[in-house]
Design an enzyme around this catalytic site. Structure first.
Site, PDB file in Angstrom:
ATOM      1  N   ASP A 113      33.899  30.706 -22.528  1.00 24.59           N
ATOM      2  CA  ASP A 113      35.226  30.624 -21.813  1.00 24.59           C
ATOM      3  C   ASP A 113      34.976  29.554 -20.503  1.00 24.59           C
ATOM      4  OD1 ASP A 113      37.854  31.499 -20.903  1.00 24.59           O
ATOM      5  OD2 ASP A 113      36.894  32.073 -18.954  1.00 24.59           O
ATOM      6  N   GLU A 156      35.712  26.664 -25.044  1.00 22.15           N
ATOM      7  CA  GLU A 156      37.089  26.284 -24.683  1.00 22.15           C
ATOM      8  C   GLU A 156      36.910  25.342 -23.484  1.00 22.15           C
ATOM      9  OE1 GLU A 156      40.620  28.427 -22.022  1.00 22.15           O
ATOM     10  OE2 GLU A 156      38.471  28.765 -21.487  1.00 22.15           O
TER      11      GLU A 156
END
Length: 735
Positions: free
Chosen positions: A411, A464
């Protein structure tokens, strides 16, 4: 028996006072068995005890201990007590225990050296709490890194949370503390009690390396038993390590486990129930992987798991670590891979977590210009400390080794790469070269991907990353970051922006859909329609489509047809597959009743069919990461908002033709070039009545004319349904 005055004389006054108050930083120098002149003594701390005795087998000699201070007891013995027990009289009764201070260190010099150098491959196997057997005695070994603490104790339900009773042994050079507590078992609740370097008591800290945690909002760590799972996925694991995943179909179903589906009592399913509900559902829908929003234990449900506090522990919200392992095993048996979201960009500021862990900025940076995420009010890991890197790398590998997960989606990588991420001038500190790149984070990410590739062949690590950082998926040895895939946030932003426009105006934004092919092969990409696109007022996918109800569904069906045939692996957040109308909320189940509606049911069927096509048509997946796998046929028809392209899968593989009509107009006699003659079969038409469409099309197949068109030797004369995607392949069986 030595008189009390003589025993107390063994202890300097300040030491006795420190032991009694639980402020002795070196308790093993005084507690347990020690020789003093011609005598031996055994000392222990037992606040609240009425009496303490030392029992020496095999004869069972009993030596009463004298109270030297309120909580400090010592017994004098005439010989070395090679084996002894403590019999302690508590208000609730007598209890016989092994003395924690009779045991030596379990941290070998090799382990200490590796930790000191930042080269401990699996730190979670050493640090934290582990059930062990030592000298035929079972118990729990605790170890924690707190180099700037004056004293560290283990506290828990087993010692009345009294930090004076189990003060740990310190290893000065490494800043590690350890203790073996005999008789303790899995399931015990515990935390660490620390005094900072000034002697101030800190808030109780959960174990950074805990492998199990208490159910939030409770915050204690839990002594975890070793995993006890009968794995059935050997063939899956062997196959995973032997294949080239870039040439495989990958379609990912992104799931927030506590809001996917609730039981009849309005409660989320646990891992066991999910195994019986979610796995068959995903299997029937044809997704190849499940991606779970973060499941590392986290205190605040509203963070969706993106503010984890126990990087080695599956959340207690869903059951035990064993139950999660069995869930993964069941996925593998069903032919489904498991990816978990993993957060190494930041951690929450809860006082029982990593913040100011030993009274100093240990895991985070001391300067808020480096150490505070302004967007999320969280703290940034100090990647320049090898102990911190070791902690994070150990966590990543832990999920793969112990739980057999098939991938990590990392993330917020963009926030890691740039020192000025979401900061104004003067709010950030340049790197040593004066630049904005976070060199320490870059080195950490390269180490992460190198480590995973070395230790866990076939595991995916997905970034990401929302910027144009070069080489995200290039090998780390060649200067890249080394990820397996990167989320294509540009494609997501451009394509969703296009689809939200009224079809009347799409002609002015035609290149929003073609631009993605200009860079489609600069990285290995995943095309994400993730949870981030259906929260915070953005609305659901179906709600963002323009037009009346029928057109909204037609637009989304056409969009899914475009997405599933576009180069790149696929990801769809739960609820999107049946066009959930309301925005997702983490505290509610999905609206499964919508499947009673034919339009929602049609969308559901379409996604399942698209997944089947993705798997069974090699042209739609084999060359996702190779430019030879794509060719524009019509990319410039801005007036009609029509796109046509070919997908190739290499020699001997039938090509796929995709034609998208993003207007509500029916287009008859639309000619599209193709590379082969003969019949071309409509393998998918998003306007089919099976999906809720108007059922216009080409009667299932169309024959190619020997009429060249746009550089192709043959062409098809097509009827293009409104707001629809057609997918065709040559019917080579006729030849």
């Amino acid at each position: 028996m030595a008189p009390a005055t003589r025993l107390s004389a063994y202890f300097p006054v300040e030491v006795l006072h420190a032991l009694d108050r639980g402020r002795c930083g070196e308790p093993f120098e005084w507690l347990g068995p020690h020789r003093h002149g011609d005598h031996w003594y055994v000392a222990t701390v037992a606040h609240g005890a009425a009496a303490v005795e030392v029992i020496c087998p095999p004869d069972g000699d009993v030596w009463p201990a004298q109270r030297l201070a309120e909580g400090v007891f010592a017994a004098s013995l005439p010989h070395r007590p090679d084996d002894y027990r403590l019999r302690i009289e508590w208000p609730t009764g007598k209890k016989i225990i092994n003395d924690p201070y009779a045991f030596g260190t379990l941290l070998t010099e090799g382990t200490l050296h590796a930790f000191r150098a930042g080269e401990l491959s699996h730190p979670g196997d050493i640090l934290g709490a582990h059930v062990v057997h030592l000298n035929n005695v079972s118990g729990v070994h605790f170890s924690v890194w707190a180099p700037n603490a004056r004293r560290v104790s283990v506290v828990g339900d087993f010692n009345e949370w009294d930090g004076r009773r189990h003060v740990m042994r310190r290893h000065d050079h490494e800043g590690l503390w350890e203790i073996f507590i005999p008789g303790l078992k899995a399931g015990a609740l515990y935390k660490f009690e620390l005094l900072d370097h000034n002697g101030h008591l800190l808030p109780l800290k959960a174990d950074p390396f805990a492998r199990r945690a208490e159910l939030p909002p409770a915050t204690a760590s839990v002594v975890a038993a070793p995993l006890s799972v009968n794995w059935h996925d050997a063939s899956w694991m062997a196959h995973r390590a032997s294949v080239d995943h870039q040439r495989l179909p990958i379609s990912i179903y992104e799931v927030h486990v506590t809001s996917w589906q609730w039981d009849e009592h309005g409660l989320p399913f646990d891992w066991n129930a999910l195994a019986t509900r979610l796995i068959p559902y995903v299997q029937a829908q044809g997704f190849t992987h499940i991606e779970l929003l973060p499941i590392s234990e986290y205190p605040f449900g509203g963070s969706w798991g993106y503010q984890p506090i126990a990087m080695y522990a599956p959340t207690a919200r869903m059951g035990s670590p064993d139950a999660f392992a069995r869930f993964v095993d069941s996925c593998h048996v069903a032919g489904i891979g498991v990816i978990i979201d993993w957060v190494s960009a930041h951690f929450p500021s809860d006082e029982h977590g990593l913040r100011d862990f030993d009274g100093t900025k240990l895991y985070e940076h001391s300067d808020p210009r480096e150490g505070v995420h302004q967007d999320w009010d969280t703290l940034i890991y100090n990647y320049g400390r090898h102990e911190v890197r070791q902690y994070l790398l150990g966590s990543a590998v832990h999920w793969m080794r112990h739980f057999h997960v098939d991938g990590l989606r990392v993330d917020a990588v963009a926030s890691m790469l740039y020192r000025d991420y979401s900061r104004s001038e003067g709010e950030w500190i340049p790197n040593k070269h004066g630049g904005r790149e976070n060199l320490e984070a870059i080195a950490f990410l390269q180490a992460l991907n190198t480590t995973v590739a070395r230790e866990q062949s076939g595991v995916l690590v997905i970034a990401e990353e929302s910027t144009a950082w070069p080489g995200v998926t290039r090998n780390a040895a060649e200067g890249g970051l080394g990820f397996s895939y990167k989320w294509n946030m540009g494609w997501m932003h451009d394509s969703l922006g296009y689809m939200q426009r009224d079809p009347l105006y799409r002609r002015h934004h035609h290149h929003d859909l073609t631009f993605g092919l200009a860079y489609a092969y600069s990285e290995a990409f995943v095309l994400p329609l993730s949870h981030d696109e259906v929260v915070h007022g953005k609305g659901s996918l179906i709600a963002r489509m323009p037009g009346d109800r029928w057109q909204k569904f037609a637009n989304l069906r056409a969009y899914f047809g475009f997405m599933w045939t576009h180069p790149g692996k696929k990801l769809l957040f739960m609820g999107g597959e049946f066009a959930q109308h309301r925005e997702w909320h983490h505290d509610r189940s999905l609206d499964w009743h919508l499947l009673e509606d034919p339009m929602h049911r049609g969308m559901h069927k379409l996604v399942g069919d698209l997944n089947q096509l993705l798997v069974h048509e090699p042209a739609l997946h084999r060359c996702d990461c190779e430019p030879e796998g794509f060719q524009w046929v019509v990319g410039d028809d801005t007036h009609a908002s029509v796109y046509a392209y070919l997908r190739y899968g290499g020699e001997g593989v039938a090509p796929i033709l995709v034609v998208c009509n993003f207007t509500p107009e029916v287009r008859r006699g639309y000619r599209v070039g193709v590379p082969e003659g003969g019949a071309w079969r409509e393998v998918c038409n998003t306007d089919s009545r099976h999906y809720g469409g108007s059922n216009l099309g080409n009667s299932g197949q169309v024959h190619a004319d020997e009429l060249g068109c746009r550089g192709q030797p043959y062409s098809l004369n097509l009827l293009l349904p409104p707001l629809a995607t057609l997918i065709l392949r040559p019917d080579r069986s006729e030849g």
